[in-house]
Design a protein around this motif. Structure first.
Motif, PDB file in Angstrom:
ATOM      1  N   THR A  47       0.846  -1.185   0.000  1.00  0.00           N
ATOM      2  CA  THR A  47       0.000   0.000   0.000  1.00  0.00           C
ATOM      3  C   THR A  47       0.884   1.239   0.000  1.00  0.00           C
ATOM      4  OG1 THR A  47      -1.723  -1.151   1.240  1.00  0.00           O
ATOM      5  CG2 THR A  47      -1.798   1.247   1.255  1.00  0.00           C
ATOM      6  N   ARG A  53       1.453   5.335  -0.164  1.00  0.00           N
ATOM      7  CA  ARG A  53       0.764   6.563   0.261  1.00  0.00           C
ATOM      8  C   ARG A  53       1.535   7.772  -0.244  1.00  0.00           C
ATOM      9  NH1 ARG A  53       0.911   6.069   6.462  1.00  0.00           N
ATOM     10  NH2 ARG A  53       2.969   5.318   5.927  1.00  0.00           N
ATOM     11  N   ALA A  56       5.753   3.567   1.449  1.00  0.00           N
ATOM     12  CA  ALA A  56       5.085   2.361   1.948  1.00  0.00           C
ATOM     13  C   ALA A  56       5.920   1.802   3.089  1.00  0.00           C
ATOM     14  CB  ALA A  56       4.947   1.319   0.845  1.00  0.00           C
TER      15      ALA A  56
END
Length: 81
Positions: free
Chosen positions: A10, A12, A28
């Motif tokens: 994920t 960001r 991440a």
């Protein structure tokens, strides 16, 4: 040497990213991986940084202590021109 599967990571980016977030870096946090930072003693968790324009390109890997030193430097204005 193992390779990390980045498909489940994920990423960001800052809410302050300009140009719809296309011109920024993404970060991440992942479990440590010897292929990314096996030479670092405190690499049980890594902070990865990549260029949002080149998501399949190179990633920089930082340990928690390295990341904390960077973030604190930003907060203290150490990188201001």
């Amino acid at each position: 040497m193992s390779t990390m599967d980045f498909s489940r990571v994920t990423w960001r980016k800052s809410n302050f990213s300009g140009n719809g977030g296309a011109d920024c870096v993404e970060v991440a946090v992942v479990p440590g991986d010897p292929a990314l930072a096996g030479h670092k003693p405190d690499a049980d968790e890594l902070y990865l940084v990549r260029d949002s324009k080149d998501p399949d390109g190179p990633k920089l890997a930082f340990t928690r202590s390295e990341w904390d030193a960077f973030v604190n430097g930003v907060k203290l204005g150490e990188f201001d021109g």
